[in-house]
Design a protein around this motif. Structure first.
Motif: not given
Length: 434
Positions: A128-135, A324-343
């Motif tokens: 899920v996209e959280k925010r983006r920067f730049g054109e 330019p970039f965007r920041t996304v919140t990783l879903c449960t299936g794409d998240m790393g083994f040790g993480a509780r939440k990842t951007y």
């Protein structure tokens, strides 16, 4: 590693978390049931040992009483009983070690539990996209990918790198080599002078215990490089997260000294065992690359806010570079083994006409701390707690170099130097085409 007491009290919650992480429901339930059974067997055995130890102590006191009463027959019977108990305890302690190992081995391959606000999904398509920067403007027909530009400049050599080391290596030369070095110096200066991180130069070779502490072992062993070391081995670090986080292993920190914030610029080594056929051209996926790592050690109450802060620190690198970039919140299936939440921070690459990951910032809770036995003592409290750990890229140099080359390429085949990097490049404004 998860807390077995929590699992014991919340088996359904763990099973649900495993399903969110793409475990089949029946497999998740079977996994949790197996953990609970192993825990029950261990606790039952510990109960028997405790009863035996209590009886041994009581029998020892009874021997004293029998001797004082001159009842030698009873004393001898009690001595035989104590000998049998001692034999049971000795064998029982070996069994305790076996049961401990069996439970800990099973716990070691269970991933962390996602936070409640992490989106549920199977793969990167559900992030899920959280925010983006730049054109992002329309793609010009003269735009090239980074390896085309680098090779045309004569400053990026994959053929000679392959002669030296095989695939997934690169030789950078001249102004491109200096540009990558400039990126690293700029990132370190930003994080240390403005973001409050302490620069560290850690070892690049670490023991298995350190790799276990940050959950590279046992699950990701095939992704690591190892070298023999006496009768053991040392692993080349896949990221500076490993040595930086393990600096607090087996320690009790003062709560009022937290958070600890550390950064390091190191080479990183990954076998990329599971990436056959992916990103075979260019520098996107290498066995050896440089990265500026960010690590925070916090108390339990501050880790969520620290996660947001760390992500903003990594984003600021790209803002200063005007990428330019965007920041996304990783879903449960794409998240790393040790993480509780990842951007994930994904930078725009005009050559690929796509966003690609350049930084990943994760909060791990006390998952790694339990594996490292890293604790803190809150001010005014005797009882210790496990620290919370966080890690993120601030950022990957190779991918930052790719992004600069592609976003700052000129129609004549040159590369304009971002203004923020020019002081690190001796005032150079452009890498000229041949």
């Amino acid at each position: 590693m998860l807390d077995i007491k929590w699992i014991r009290e919340n088996p359904k919650a763990l099973a649900a978390a495993l399903v969110k992480r793409s475990w089949a429901p029946s497999d998740a339930e079977a996994t949790v049931d197996d953990l609970v059974l192993k825990d029950e067997a261990r606790r039952a055995h510990l109960g028997k040992l405790q009863v035996a130890q209590e009886r041994r102590n009581a029998a020892s006191r009874e021997i004293g009483n029998a001797m004082r009463a001159r009842d030698s027959e009873l004393a001898e019977k009690l001595k035989v009983e104590i000998a049998d108990i001692k034999s049971f305890i000795q064998g029982g302690e070996a069994e305790e070690r076996r049961l401990d190992k069996e439970l800990n081995d099973a716990l070691a391959i269970i991933p962390n539990v996602p936070l409640d606000d992490v989106p549920v999904g199977k793969d990167e398509n559900d992030n899920v996209e959280k925010r983006r920067f730049g054109e992002i403007g329309p793609r010009q027909n003269w735009v090239k990918e980074h390896f085309e530009i680098g090779e045309a400049l004569g400053l990026m050599d994959f053929e000679r790198a392959a002669k030296l080391s095989g695939s997934r290596f690169t030789v950078l030369k001249g102004q491109l080599a200096r540009l990558e070095r400039a990126l690293g110096q700029f990132m370190l200066d930003l994080h240390t002078t403005e973001h409050g991180y302490m620069e560290v130069q850690p070892p690049l070779l670490v023991r298995d215990d350190a790799l276990f502490g940050t959950n590279q072992l046992p699950k990701f062993e095939e992704d690591l490089f190892f070298t023999p070391h006496g009768e053991s081995r040392l692993g080349l670090i896949p990221t500076a997260e490993v040595p930086l986080t393990n600096l607090v292993r087996e320690e009790i920190l003062a709560g009022d000294k937290l958070p600890l914030r550390m950064t390091a610029l190191t080479p990183c080594f990954r076998s990329e065992a599971g990436s056959a056929g992916r990103d075979t051209r260019g520098m996107l996926r290498q066995h050896q690359f440089y990265k500026v790592e960010l690590v925070s050690i916090t108390d339990a109450e501050s880790s969520i806010a620290e996660h947001e802060r760390m992500t903003e620190c990594a984003e600021e690198v790209l803002k200063r570079l005007e990428l330019p970039f965007r920041t996304v919140t990783l879903c449960t299936g794409d998240m790393g083994f040790g993480a509780r939440k990842t951007y994930d921070i994904e930078v725009w690459l005009p050559g690929q006409n796509a966003y690609r990951e350049i930084s990943s910032c994760s909060v791990c809770g006390d998952f790694q701390a339990r594996r490292m036995d890293a604790r803190y003592r809150p001010e005014g409290i005797k009882q210790t707690k496990f620290v919370h750990t966080l890690n993120g890229s601030g950022t990957a140099l190779g991918r930052a170099l790719i992004a600069v080359i592609e976003n700052y390429q000129t129609q004549d085949g040159g590369v304009t130097i971002p203004e923020v990097l020019r002081p690190y490049m001796g005032g150079l404004e452009k890498i000229e085409a041949k």
